[in-house]
Design an enzyme around this catalytic site. Structure first.
Site, PDB file in Angstrom:
ATOM      1  N   GLN A  59       7.398   8.759  -0.853  1.00 11.26           N
ATOM      2  CA  GLN A  59       5.999   8.376  -0.706  1.00 11.26           C
ATOM      3  C   GLN A  59       5.894   7.402   0.283  1.00 11.26           C
ATOM      4  O   GLN A  59       6.911   7.167   1.231  1.00 11.26           O
ATOM      5  CB  GLN A  59       5.330   8.138  -2.156  1.00 11.26           C
ATOM      6  CG  GLN A  59       5.175   9.432  -2.949  1.00 11.26           C
ATOM      7  CD  GLN A  59       6.221  10.049  -3.539  1.00 11.26           C
ATOM      8  OE1 GLN A  59       7.116   9.257  -4.311  1.00 11.26           O
ATOM      9  NE2 GLN A  59       6.632  11.464  -3.256  1.00 11.26           N
ATOM     10  N   LYS A  77       9.855   9.935   7.074  1.00  8.38           N
ATOM     11  CA  LYS A  77      11.172   9.507   6.493  1.00  8.38           C
ATOM     12  C   LYS A  77      12.353  10.415   6.549  1.00  8.38           C
ATOM     13  O   LYS A  77      13.405  10.285   6.584  1.00  8.38           O
ATOM     14  CB  LYS A  77      10.807   9.258   4.951  1.00  8.38           C
ATOM     15  CG  LYS A  77      10.082   7.932   4.611  1.00  8.38           C
ATOM     16  CD  LYS A  77       9.608   7.895   3.256  1.00  8.38           C
ATOM     17  CE  LYS A  77       8.819   8.959   2.506  1.00  8.38           C
ATOM     18  NZ  LYS A  77       7.497   9.328   2.975  1.00  8.38           N
ATOM     19  N   ASP A 130       4.723  10.713   4.042  1.00  8.90           N
ATOM     20  CA  ASP A 130       4.582  11.593   5.349  1.00  8.90           C
ATOM     21  C   ASP A 130       4.777  10.931   6.543  1.00  8.90           C
ATOM     22  O   ASP A 130       4.398  11.132   7.611  1.00  8.90           O
ATOM     23  CB  ASP A 130       3.636  12.614   5.508  1.00  8.90           C
ATOM     24  CG  ASP A 130       3.309  13.058   4.079  1.00  8.90           C
ATOM     25  OD1 ASP A 130       4.359  13.519   3.529  1.00  8.90           O
ATOM     26  OD2 ASP A 130       2.134  13.569   3.688  1.00  8.90           O
ATOM     27  N   GLY A 163       7.806  15.618   0.364  1.00  8.82           N
ATOM     28  CA  GLY A 163       8.234  16.713   1.266  1.00  8.82           C
ATOM     29  C   GLY A 163       8.706  16.300   2.256  1.00  8.82           C
ATOM     30  O   GLY A 163       7.922  15.600   3.199  1.00  8.82           O
ATOM     31  N   HIS A 164       9.973  16.222   2.521  1.00 12.60           N
ATOM     32  CA  HIS A 164      10.579  15.415   3.744  1.00 12.60           C
ATOM     33  C   HIS A 164      11.369  16.596   4.657  1.00 12.60           C
ATOM     34  O   HIS A 164      12.052  17.527   4.413  1.00 12.60           O
ATOM     35  CB  HIS A 164      11.827  14.620   3.206  1.00 12.60           C
ATOM     36  CG  HIS A 164      11.501  13.653   2.113  1.00 12.60           C
ATOM     37  ND1 HIS A 164      12.381  12.650   1.414  1.00 12.60           N
ATOM     38  CD2 HIS A 164      10.242  13.045   1.970  1.00 12.60           C
ATOM     39  CE1 HIS A 164      11.621  11.885   0.680  1.00 12.60           C
ATOM     40  NE2 HIS A 164      10.131  11.960   1.143  1.00 12.60           N
ATOM     41  N   ALA A 168       3.741  18.858   3.497  1.00 14.99           N
ATOM     42  CA  ALA A 168       4.955  19.562   3.724  1.00 14.99           C
ATOM     43  C   ALA A 168       5.079  20.214   2.299  1.00 14.99           C
ATOM     44  O   ALA A 168       5.977  20.927   2.065  1.00 14.99           O
ATOM     45  CB  ALA A 168       6.191  18.693   4.088  1.00 14.99           C
ATOM     46  N   LEU A 170       5.333   9.059  18.151  1.00 16.70           N
ATOM     47  CA  LEU A 170       4.517   8.621  19.322  1.00 16.70           C
ATOM     48  C   LEU A 170       3.977   9.403  20.242  1.00 16.70           C
ATOM     49  O   LEU A 170       3.047   9.356  20.689  1.00 16.70           O
ATOM     50  CB  LEU A 170       5.639   7.645  19.873  1.00 16.70           C
ATOM     51  CG  LEU A 170       5.115   6.740  21.181  1.00 16.70           C
ATOM     52  CD1 LEU A 170       4.223   5.768  20.347  1.00 16.70           C
ATOM     53  CD2 LEU A 170       6.036   6.185  22.092  1.00 16.70           C
ATOM     54  N   ASP A 171       4.835  10.586  20.344  1.00 14.48           N
ATOM     55  CA  ASP A 171       4.382  11.750  21.221  1.00 14.48           C
ATOM     56  C   ASP A 171       2.955  12.168  20.850  1.00 14.48           C
ATOM     57  O   ASP A 171       2.190  12.840  21.707  1.00 14.48           O
ATOM     58  CB  ASP A 171       5.538  12.762  21.067  1.00 14.48           C
ATOM     59  CG  ASP A 171       5.615  13.226  19.758  1.00 14.48           C
ATOM     60  OD1 ASP A 171       6.148  12.564  18.963  1.00 14.48           O
ATOM     61  OD2 ASP A 171       5.490  14.605  19.514  1.00 14.48           O
TER      62      ASP A 171
HETATM   63  P1  GDP Z   1       8.248  12.470   5.388  1.00 11.01           P
HETATM   64  O1  GDP Z   1       7.652  12.921   3.661  1.00 11.01           O
HETATM   65  O2  GDP Z   1       7.971  11.104   5.366  1.00 11.01           O
HETATM   66  O3  GDP Z   1       9.653  12.768   5.210  1.00 11.01           O
HETATM   67  O4  GDP Z   1       7.310  13.207   6.470  1.00 11.01           O
HETATM   68  P2  GDP Z   1       7.086  14.797   6.424  1.00 11.01           P
HETATM   69  O5  GDP Z   1       8.354  15.497   6.612  1.00 11.01           O
HETATM   70  O6  GDP Z   1       6.051  14.899   5.135  1.00 11.01           O
HETATM   71  O7  GDP Z   1       6.075  14.676   7.560  1.00 11.01           O
HETATM   72  C1  GDP Z   1       6.566  14.477   8.839  1.00 11.01           C
HETATM   73  C2  GDP Z   1       6.155  15.557   9.732  1.00 11.01           C
HETATM   74  O8  GDP Z   1       6.488  15.039  11.207  1.00 11.01           O
HETATM   75  C3  GDP Z   1       7.237  16.469   9.753  1.00 11.01           C
HETATM   76  O9  GDP Z   1       6.768  17.700  10.075  1.00 11.01           O
HETATM   77  C4  GDP Z   1       8.209  16.185  10.796  1.00 11.01           C
HETATM   78  O10 GDP Z   1       9.001  17.023  11.490  1.00 11.01           O
HETATM   79  C5  GDP Z   1       7.275  15.753  11.880  1.00 11.01           C
HETATM   80  N1  GDP Z   1       7.948  14.668  12.770  1.00 11.01           N
HETATM   81  C6  GDP Z   1       8.568  13.576  12.456  1.00 11.01           C
HETATM   82  N2  GDP Z   1       8.839  12.786  13.617  1.00 11.01           N
HETATM   83  C7  GDP Z   1       8.323  13.338  14.477  1.00 11.01           C
HETATM   84  C8  GDP Z   1       7.871  12.875  15.905  1.00 11.01           C
HETATM   85  O11 GDP Z   1       8.523  11.723  16.380  1.00 11.01           O
HETATM   86  N3  GDP Z   1       6.965  13.789  16.423  1.00 11.01           N
HETATM   87  C9  GDP Z   1       6.575  14.766  16.194  1.00 11.01           C
HETATM   88  N4  GDP Z   1       5.476  15.399  16.830  1.00 11.01           N
HETATM   89  N5  GDP Z   1       6.760  15.127  14.838  1.00 11.01           N
HETATM   90  C10 GDP Z   1       7.475  14.281  14.030  1.00 11.01           C
HETATM   91  P1  IMO Z   2       6.388  12.109   0.879  1.00  9.94           P
HETATM   92  O1  IMO Z   2       7.771  11.551   0.282  1.00  9.94           O
HETATM   93  C1  IMO Z   2       2.132  11.952   0.871  1.00  9.94           C
HETATM   94  C2  IMO Z   2      -0.089  11.505  -3.022  1.00  9.94           C
HETATM   95  C3  IMO Z   2      -0.726  12.813  -3.378  1.00  9.94           C
HETATM   96  C4  IMO Z   2      -1.856  11.986  -4.174  1.00  9.94           C
HETATM   97  C5  IMO Z   2      -1.182  11.028  -4.760  1.00  9.94           C
HETATM   98  C6  IMO Z   2      -0.605  11.118  -6.184  1.00  9.94           C
HETATM   99  O2  IMO Z   2       6.611  13.334   1.354  1.00  9.94           O
HETATM  100  O3  IMO Z   2       6.000  11.303   1.813  1.00  9.94           O
HETATM  101  P2  IMO Z   2       1.220  12.771  -7.147  1.00  9.94           P
HETATM  102  O4  IMO Z   2       1.492  13.976  -7.366  1.00  9.94           O
HETATM  103  O5  IMO Z   2       2.384  11.987  -6.653  1.00  9.94           O
HETATM  104  O6  IMO Z   2       0.827  12.235  -8.759  1.00  9.94           O
HETATM  105  O7  IMO Z   2      -0.034  12.576  -6.336  1.00  9.94           O
HETATM  106  O8  IMO Z   2      -0.038  10.760  -4.022  1.00  9.94           O
HETATM  107  N1  IMO Z   2       1.549  11.988  -2.552  1.00  9.94           N
HETATM  108  C7  IMO Z   2       1.978  11.816  -1.157  1.00  9.94           C
HETATM  109  N2  IMO Z   2       1.280  11.748  -0.186  1.00  9.94           N
HETATM  110  N3  IMO Z   2       3.498  12.057   1.039  1.00  9.94           N
HETATM  111  C8  IMO Z   2       4.072  12.165  -0.300  1.00  9.94           C
HETATM  112  O9  IMO Z   2       5.583  12.228  -0.285  1.00  9.94           O
HETATM  113  C9  IMO Z   2       3.121  12.180  -1.468  1.00  9.94           C
HETATM  114  N4  IMO Z   2       3.561  12.271  -2.999  1.00  9.94           N
HETATM  115  C10 IMO Z   2       2.497  12.195  -3.402  1.00  9.94           C
HETATM  116  O10 IMO Z   2      -1.209  13.314  -2.178  1.00  9.94           O
HETATM  117  O11 IMO Z   2      -3.014  11.734  -3.308  1.00  9.94           O
HETATM  118 MG    MG Z   3       6.305  14.308   3.120  1.00  5.87          MG
END
Ligand code: GDP
Ligand code: IMO
Ligand code: MG
Length: 424
Positions: free
Chosen positions: A224, A17, A14, A41-42, A299, A332-333
């Site tokens: 991840q 990415k 999270d 969840g991207h 997400a 950063l915000d």
């Molecule tokens: P990922 O799994 O690495 O793709 O990340 P996620 O989508 O699960 O979580 C990142 C969250 O931060 C999402 O809700 C994005 O919309 C949000 N996000 C990404 N970059 C920024 C940022 O620079 N500032 C803020 N406030 N939110 C951001």
């Molecule tokens: P993205 O791509 C954050 C965590 C789960 C749990 C552990 C094992 O959005 O960054 P699993 O279902 O993979 O067997 O769970 O890994 N986990 C994540 N945490 N972002 C993810 O994906 C994750 N995918 C799995 O919360 O702790």
């Molecule tokens: Mg995610």
């Protein structure tokens, strides 16, 4: 020569990415996802529209880009179909530009059932998985009991392999009236989906090789984060795939020479969902404040994320293992309104200062973070697009990070939207 990039998470997932892949996809011809499954969840935000993708590469949002799901991904064929329907609902045309590896293993309904049963059996030691069946699907893959996309096109073989599941998973299925345990029904439903997958199944490794020969630019998308890697993360509180750089090679069948620039995505603080050690976790007002301002809720599962300060020890581990060339710092915000910001520069273990992540989980669970405190900037950075426009203390924070980690800074993200970005 065309420029390739590999994008992966440097913390516990999270990191943002999705946003970074979407951003850099503008410069690429092809986007290929290499591991994980629908546990990911991207999120991508373009204007007022928010997209969350679990299995489909984040590059799909850009019209015309070719997207591949590699053999290293465990693919839930029903979940994937739902995502395709979402693309249609969003008006995104994916026809002829989204392909899956014929060698990708499937996550089937019984894997989700097993995930839930395993978590229950672990009791107080449960891992807090996403219950998407990820672990059990990778177990079947490694035990060579998995079912792959290519099996969908050979009904007799598919049936035989599915029926074998009944024998090996009796302890999970017996007495269960859960529809997810119904192998016969799964078989029928898979046969219905077979033509759809037939139209998308390719040898991704070969396609990427050919694209490289044609000087196409490829972006490799990880899921991840490094600390969730099954070998190099906080095992057993990890996911079941190699989230680190090696996962890109085996998950797509590419040469190390194809990786290009390795971009590590780093959130400006740290979050973690699920159980497991988290040295800089804040169980106080600052932790609550980070969660509220950062909107730190999963997400995929909607679970609140645990929040804490930036951990340079864990990041150093990630940068070394992945050979990260440059980092993209997100959110950063979210730190705009803190008087002071702590950064963990070392751990203390049994009265001794250490600067590496201990491999023994019992040790990692008791380390205490050693902090350096920096002054906050107390002004808004949201939406800033030029490095020079950042407040001095925000620049100091970023410089402290990159100098300590000895990496380049390529991107600073100052908001969720595509435009809210500084290209350094
Ligand atoms: P990922 O799994 O690495 O793709 O990340 P996620 O989508 O699960 O979580 C990142 C969250 O931060 C999402 O809700 C994005 O919309 C949000 N996000 C990404 N970059 C920024 C940022 O620079 N500032 C803020 N406030 N939110 C951001
Ligand atoms: P993205 O791509 C954050 C965590 C789960 C749990 C552990 C094992 O959005 O960054 P699993 O279902 O993979 O067997 O769970 O890994 N986990 C994540 N945490 N972002 C993810 O994906 C994750 N995918 C799995 O919360 O702790
Ligand atoms: Mg995610």
């Amino acid at each position: 020569m065309a420029k390739n990039r590999t994008i992966l998470g440097c913390q516990w997932g999270d990191e943002g990415k999705g946003k970074i892949v979407d951003l850099l996809a503008a410069d690429a011809d092809i986007i290929a996802r290499f591991q994980g499954g629908a546990n990911a969840g991207h999120t991508i935000v373009v204007g007022d529209k928010k997209y969350v993708l679990h299995l489909i590469p984040a590059g799909i949002i850009h019209p015309g880009k070719i997207c591949y799901v590699g053999n290293g991904v465990v693919l839930d064929p029903f979940g994937f179909k739902e995502e395709l329907d979402l693309l249609t609902e969003w008006g995104i045309d994916y026809q002829g530009r989204l392909f899956v590896s014929a060698a990708a293993n499937l996550v089937l309904p019984y894997h989700k059932l097993i995930d839930a049963v395993d978590e229950k059996n672990r009791g107080t030691s449960s891992l807090g998985t996403t219950k998407r069946g990820i672990g059990p699907a990778y177990v079947d893959k490694v035990a060579r009991n998995g079912i792959r996309i290519a099996d969908l096109f050979a009904p007799e073989r598919l049936l035989k392999r599915l029926q074998y599941q009944k024998n090996i998973k009796n302890s999970y299925f017996s007495g269960s009236d859960d529809p997810r345990a119904d192998i016969d029904r799964t078989y029928e439903e898979l046969l219905k989906l077979a033509p759809l997958y037939k139209s998308m199944a390719v040898d991704v490794s070969l396609e990427l090789y050919k694209a490289g020969q044609q000087n196409k630019s490829i972006l490799f998308e990880g899921a991840q984060g490094t600390l969730l890697d099954v070998d190099l993360g906080t095992y057993p509180f990890a996911t079941s795939s190699n989230t680190t750089i090696g996962g890109a090679l085996t998950g797509l069948g590419i040469s190390p020479k194809a990786l290009g620039e390795i971009v590590g995505v780093v959130k400006a603080y740290t979050t973690r969902v699920g159980t497991g050690p988290f040295p800089t976790e804040l169980i106080d007002d600052n932790g609550e404040k980070l969660r509220a301002i950062g909107d730190e809720y999963g997400a995929t599962t909607g679970r609140p994320r645990r929040c804490g300060w930036l951990d340079l020890v864990a990041l150093k581990h990630a940068i070394r293992i992945n050979g990260v060339d440059s980092i993209a710092i997100t959110k950063l915000d979210v730190l705009d309104n803190f008087e002071e910001i702590d950064i963990c520069i070392a751990y203390e273990l049994d009265g001794e200062k250490i600067s590496e992540v201990p491999l023994d989980l019992a040790q990692l669970s008791i380390v205490r973070p050693v902090y350096q405190t920096l002054s906050g900037w107390n002004s808004e950075t949201t939406g800033i697009t030029k490095f020079d426009k950042l407040p001095e203390n925000a620049k100091k924070y970023l410089n402290f990070m990159t100098e300590s980690l000895n990496v380049n800074l390529c991107i600073v993200s100052t908001g969720a939207k595509r435009k809210e970005t500084i290209l350094v």
